[in-house]
Motif scaffolding. Sequence first.
Motif, PDB file in Angstrom:
ATOM      1  N   CYS A   1       0.905  -1.247  -0.064  1.00 20.46           N
ATOM      2  CA  CYS A   1       0.032  -0.062   0.023  1.00 20.46           C
ATOM      3  C   CYS A   1       1.046   1.444  -0.067  1.00 20.46           C
ATOM      4  CB  CYS A   1      -0.796   0.070   1.124  1.00 20.46           C
ATOM      5  SG  CYS A   1      -2.141   1.292   1.262  1.00 20.46           S
TER       6      CYS A   1
ATOM      7  N   LEU B   1       1.215   4.130  -3.171  1.00 20.25           N
ATOM      8  CA  LEU B   1       0.894   5.727  -2.833  1.00 20.25           C
ATOM      9  C   LEU B   1       2.384   6.304  -3.405  1.00 20.25           C
ATOM     10  CD1 LEU B   1      -0.943   5.919   0.532  1.00 20.25           C
ATOM     11  CD2 LEU B   1      -1.855   6.558  -1.881  1.00 20.25           C
TER      12      LEU B   1
ATOM     13  N   CYS C   1      -5.498  -0.913  -2.529  1.00 19.22           N
ATOM     14  CA  CYS C   1      -4.700  -1.267  -1.230  1.00 19.22           C
ATOM     15  C   CYS C   1      -5.618  -2.535  -0.726  1.00 19.22           C
ATOM     16  CB  CYS C   1      -4.774  -0.054  -0.033  1.00 19.22           C
ATOM     17  SG  CYS C   1      -4.134  -0.641   1.337  1.00 19.22           S
TER      18      CYS C   1
ATOM     19  N   THR D   1     -11.135   1.310  -6.925  1.00 22.11           N
ATOM     20  CA  THR D   1     -10.108   1.821  -6.022  1.00 22.11           C
ATOM     21  C   THR D   1     -10.391   2.062  -4.748  1.00 22.11           C
ATOM     22  OG1 THR D   1      -8.421   3.832  -6.379  1.00 22.11           O
ATOM     23  CG2 THR D   1     -10.876   4.307  -6.675  1.00 22.11           C
ATOM     24  N   THR D   2      -9.361   2.157  -3.948  1.00 19.19           N
ATOM     25  CA  THR D   2      -9.383   2.296  -2.694  1.00 19.19           C
ATOM     26  C   THR D   2      -8.561   3.690  -2.144  1.00 19.19           C
ATOM     27  OG1 THR D   2      -7.493   1.135  -1.951  1.00 19.19           O
ATOM     28  CG2 THR D   2      -9.444   0.069  -1.862  1.00 19.19           C
ATOM     29  N   TYR D   3      -7.988   4.553  -3.219  1.00 22.66           N
ATOM     30  CA  TYR D   3      -7.365   5.843  -2.969  1.00 22.66           C
ATOM     31  C   TYR D   3      -8.342   6.965  -3.248  1.00 22.66           C
ATOM     32  CZ  TYR D   3      -3.633   2.629  -2.365  1.00 22.66           C
ATOM     33  OH  TYR D   3      -2.774   1.484  -1.726  1.00 22.66           O
TER      34      TYR D   3
ATOM     35  N   THR E   1      -5.383   9.711   0.192  1.00 19.09           N
ATOM     36  CA  THR E   1      -5.372   8.726   1.369  1.00 19.09           C
ATOM     37  C   THR E   1      -6.387   7.451   0.876  1.00 19.09           C
ATOM     38  OG1 THR E   1      -5.577   8.577   3.630  1.00 19.09           O
ATOM     39  CG2 THR E   1      -7.170   9.739   2.498  1.00 19.09           C
ATOM     40  N   GLU E   2      -6.270   6.682   1.901  1.00 13.71           N
ATOM     41  CA  GLU E   2      -7.090   5.373   1.444  1.00 13.71           C
ATOM     42  C   GLU E   2      -8.554   5.331   2.140  1.00 13.71           C
ATOM     43  OE1 GLU E   2      -5.341   2.483   3.894  1.00 13.71           O
ATOM     44  OE2 GLU E   2      -3.603   3.355   3.752  1.00 13.71           O
ATOM     45  N   THR E   3      -9.449   4.795   1.468  1.00 13.87           N
ATOM     46  CA  THR E   3     -10.839   4.556   1.992  1.00 13.87           C
ATOM     47  C   THR E   3     -11.521   3.131   1.984  1.00 13.87           C
ATOM     48  OG1 THR E   3     -13.086   5.691   2.471  1.00 13.87           O
ATOM     49  CG2 THR E   3     -12.140   5.754   0.282  1.00 13.87           C
TER      50      THR E   3
ATOM     51  N   ASN F   1     -16.538   2.866  -1.989  1.00 15.79           N
ATOM     52  CA  ASN F   1     -15.345   2.453  -2.931  1.00 15.79           C
ATOM     53  C   ASN F   1     -15.944   2.368  -4.534  1.00 15.79           C
ATOM     54  OD1 ASN F   1     -14.076   0.802  -0.543  1.00 15.79           O
ATOM     55  ND2 ASN F   1     -12.994   2.460  -1.314  1.00 15.79           N
TER      56      ASN F   1
ATOM     57  N   LEU G   1      -8.773   0.188   6.379  1.00 15.60           N
ATOM     58  CA  LEU G   1      -8.003  -0.990   5.709  1.00 15.60           C
ATOM     59  C   LEU G   1      -6.833  -1.619   6.295  1.00 15.60           C
ATOM     60  CD1 LEU G   1      -8.004   0.830   2.089  1.00 15.60           C
ATOM     61  CD2 LEU G   1      -9.154  -1.288   2.921  1.00 15.60           C
TER      62      LEU G   1
ATOM     63  N   ALA H   1      -3.996   4.511   8.759  1.00 14.43           N
ATOM     64  CA  ALA H   1      -3.886   4.767   7.295  1.00 14.43           C
ATOM     65  C   ALA H   1      -2.898   5.294   6.647  1.00 14.43           C
ATOM     66  CB  ALA H   1      -5.328   5.169   6.856  1.00 14.43           C
TER      67      ALA H   1
END
Length: 307
Positions: free
Chosen positions: A84, A88, A173, A187-189, A234-236, A240, A272, A277
């Motif tokens: 991950c 990034l 991620c 996507t998770t970003y 950032t991630e989430t 999604n 995640l 995160a």
Amino acid sequence: MADPNPRLSLASLFSVLLGPTGPFGILVGYWGLYQINSSDGRLRGRSFAYTGIGLGTASTAALILGFVAIGLTQVRATSGRAECMNNLRMVGGAVQKYHDDHDKTYPPGTAGPSELPPDQRLSLHAALLPYLEQRPGISVNYAQVARTLDFKQGWEAGVHTTARSTAIPSYVCRGDANLPPDRRGLTTYVGITGVGPDAARLPKDSPRAGFFGYDRTVRDGDVKPGTSYLIMLTETAVDNGPWLAAGLPTLREVPAADDMSPFGPGRPFGGLHRDGAYVLHVDGSVLFFTDTMQPEVFRSLVRLQHE
């Protein structure tokens, strides 16, 4: 001559009681057998000893398997976090390449015709894909997918059917569970648009504006806090959607009135990784923010005009 009333071996009896503890049950069981075999018939309890040894063996095996499972879980979590972080960093490198290739201007949050509503345009990830470094060992050819994109059309156009269903590993991620995405094209970003409702529509001189907006473009001089300070992505694990789509799947605002940490399961960001995160700063650096992050501190880190 055998004793007509042999005594029960205490060691064999204790081996049954200690069997669930694992190795102790095995040792005491074997000691009980040794005593019985050496007693010339004065002691009994072989069945207890064998039971203790069996229980101890089973418990020891379960204990070893448990430690192996914990170790594998930790290895998977470490691997997922390293991947991950690397994702990034690669996205940050793509942002810098875009910046250098567009007269020192950073990418906006959407790409495509301005006459289309923002949530129908292509995403910032689509704009960055031609600049994204190819990940080793990945069968998906990023450059080939990028060549299929038509920036004159929206993300739901037929020309984007294949790209829409293509997973871009650098945009996902896998988290501590190290699981693949549950559907292709995810996507998770997400890019940070600023603080409060409609942050993506604000002009860049607004005190609530963040790095990405629907139409605003940012240059180095617009980043008042400095590129090592400002967070852009950032991630989430919440809501999604396709990496190709602008709007909610790839752009998020930070709640303006929320006293809870923005990170964690069920929160706007994170969820995640255990306890926190990763965030990407404009200078390309990647940091890990814990779930105890104070919301006001995070809000200060996403505003273009924060001094």
